[in-house]
Design a protein around this motif. Structure first.
Motif, short mmCIF file in Angstrom:
data_model
loop_
_atom_site.label_atom_id
_atom_site.label_comp_id
_atom_site.label_asym_id
_atom_site.label_seq_id
_atom_site.Cartn_x
_atom_site.Cartn_y
_atom_site.Cartn_z
N MET A 21 0.82 -1.21 0.00
CA MET A 21 0.00 0.00 0.00
C MET A 21 0.85 1.26 0.00
O MET A 21 0.46 2.29 -0.58
N GLY A 22 2.03 1.19 0.62
CA GLY A 22 2.95 2.33 0.54
C GLY A 22 3.38 2.59 -0.89
O GLY A 22 3.42 3.73 -1.35
N ALA A 23 3.68 1.49 -1.62
CA ALA A 23 4.07 1.63 -3.03
C ALA A 23 2.92 2.16 -3.88
O ALA A 23 3.11 3.00 -4.77
N ASP A 48 0.48 9.20 -6.12
CA ASP A 48 0.96 10.58 -5.96
C ASP A 48 1.71 11.04 -7.21
O ASP A 48 1.52 12.16 -7.69
N GLU A 49 2.56 10.15 -7.74
CA GLU A 49 3.32 10.52 -8.92
C GLU A 49 2.41 10.69 -10.14
O GLU A 49 2.57 11.62 -10.94
N LEU A 50 1.44 9.80 -10.27
CA LEU A 50 0.51 9.91 -11.40
C LEU A 50 -0.28 11.21 -11.32
O LEU A 50 -0.47 11.90 -12.34
N ALA A 51 -0.73 11.55 -10.11
CA ALA A 51 -1.49 12.80 -9.96
C ALA A 51 -0.63 14.02 -10.25
O ALA A 51 -1.09 15.00 -10.83
N ALA A 52 0.65 13.94 -9.87
CA ALA A 52 1.53 15.10 -10.03
C ALA A 52 2.07 15.26 -11.44
O ALA A 52 2.24 16.38 -11.93
N THR A 53 2.34 14.15 -12.12
CA THR A 53 3.04 14.23 -13.41
C THR A 53 2.21 13.77 -14.60
O THR A 53 2.58 14.02 -15.74
N GLY A 54 1.11 13.06 -14.33
CA GLY A 54 0.30 12.56 -15.43
C GLY A 54 0.84 11.30 -16.07
O GLY A 54 0.31 10.85 -17.09
N THR A 55 1.86 10.69 -15.51
CA THR A 55 2.43 9.46 -16.05
C THR A 55 3.04 8.63 -14.93
O THR A 55 3.45 9.18 -13.89
N LEU A 56 3.10 7.33 -15.16
CA LEU A 56 3.77 6.43 -14.22
C LEU A 56 5.11 5.96 -14.75
O LEU A 56 5.68 4.99 -14.25
N ALA A 57 5.64 6.67 -15.72
CA ALA A 57 6.91 6.26 -16.32
C ALA A 57 8.02 6.16 -15.27
O ALA A 57 8.87 5.27 -15.33
N GLY A 58 8.02 7.05 -14.30
CA GLY A 58 9.05 7.05 -13.28
C GLY A 58 8.95 5.88 -12.33
O GLY A 58 9.91 5.55 -11.62
N GLN A 59 7.79 5.23 -12.28
CA GLN A 59 7.58 4.09 -11.39
C GLN A 59 7.92 2.76 -12.04
O GLN A 59 8.05 1.74 -11.34
#
Length: 303
Positions: A247-249, A255-266
């Motif tokens: 759940m932490g992951a 959070d990243e998706l909301a902030a950047t619009g992509t999950l590429a960094g994940q």
């Protein structure tokens, strides 16, 4: 493929052998049937199915809101997904002694290797929270006797959990543990021990296998498996740990998706498609399908 290659009886005997082995048995908590595959692959001795995790997955707090039907269903799913023994949290047994007996038989049918029944007042609460209440000794003893008397497979492990330490202190907890063993408990789960010395005192009080709960953010320090083995603990669970990690992951990814619009960094931290397919054994299912469903329709009618 499809399910466990071992029968429930085989897994129950393996659980008992592990508890008698002199080596502390490690049971990480599984939060899905798929996660049991990883627990098995990484070489652990068994799988724990936490009542808190089952409640939390339903979006509920751990205050006795889950039902026997819900717990038995998840226990069936988890036990069928692994060759390892599964220990399941049966809370207070979902009612009076007759309900406890029915709970034992339902979970026995689910294929688990063991279960534990506790001495909290129903509805219960997380054992590491303040304000919990326990039933009197006579009621706790009746629960354990009902559980032991209801099992049909003598290899099913019936464990007694006691929460008395957090209510009335260590001496009361050791007294309660002895009474539960006298009632027929195969093992004891003393909740919320505060130190290694307290585990050692509990070890001295009873002659059955002893379980330690290494839950994060609780009353106990996070002792190592070796430290617990050194004071005579036979089994250690990590009940909510894998759910917390997952759940932490998930939260960080959202959070990243909301902030950047992509999950590429994940992506570098994600389980790959190939690894997921390996865990669910796509190749085995494909080979099975080819061996069973092999026919030629070229000469058949089209309508």
């Amino acid at each position: 493929m499809l399910s466990s290659t071992r029968t429930p009886s085989e897994k129950r005997r393996a659980f008992r052998a592990g508890l008698a082995s002199g080596t502390t048995q490690r049971f990480p908590g599984a939060f899905t049937p798929l996660s049991t595959r990883l627990v098995q692959e990484k070489g652990f001795e068994g799988v724990y199915l936490s009542g808190a995790v089952m409640a939390n997955e339903l979006g509920l707090p751990d205050v006795g809101l889950t039902t026997l039907t819900e717990v038995a269903l998840r226990a069936t799913q988890v036990a069928s997904a692994t060759d390892l023994p599964v220990l399941v949290d049966a809370d207070t047994g979902f009612g009076e002694p007759m309900n406890v007996a029915r709970t034992v038989q339902a979970l026995e049918d689910a294929g688990v290797a063991g279960l534990h029944v506790e001495d909290q007042v129903n509805p219960k609460r997380c054992g590491h929270l303040d304000g919990k209440e326990v039933v009197d000794e006579a009621t706790a003893v009746r629960r354990v006797r009902a559980a032991v008397g209801a099992r049909r497979d003598p290899d099913l492990v019936v464990m007694a959990r006691t929460d008395v330490r957090g209510v009335s202190g260590l001496a009361a907890a050791t007294d309660r543990a002895r009474a539960l063993v006298d009632a027929g408990a195969d093992a004891v789960f003393p909740e919320a021990m505060a130190s290694l010395e307290e585990f050692a005192a509990m070890r001295a009080a009873v002659d059955v296998p002893l379980l330690a709960n290494m839950t994060e953010f609780g009353r106990s320090d996070l002792f190592t498996v070796q430290q617990l083995q050194d004071v005579g603990v036979d089994m250690v669970i990590f009940p909510v740990s894998m759910l917390r990690v997952a759940m932490g992951a998930v939260e960080r990814a959202l959070d990243e998706l909301a902030a950047t619009g992509t999950l590429a960094g994940q992506v570098p931290t994600m389980q790959t498609r190939a690894r997921l397919y390996e865990l669910v054994d796509y190749a085995g299912y494909a080979a099975f399908d080819e061996g069973v469903v092999s026919f030629d329709l070229r000469d058949n009618r089209t309508s």
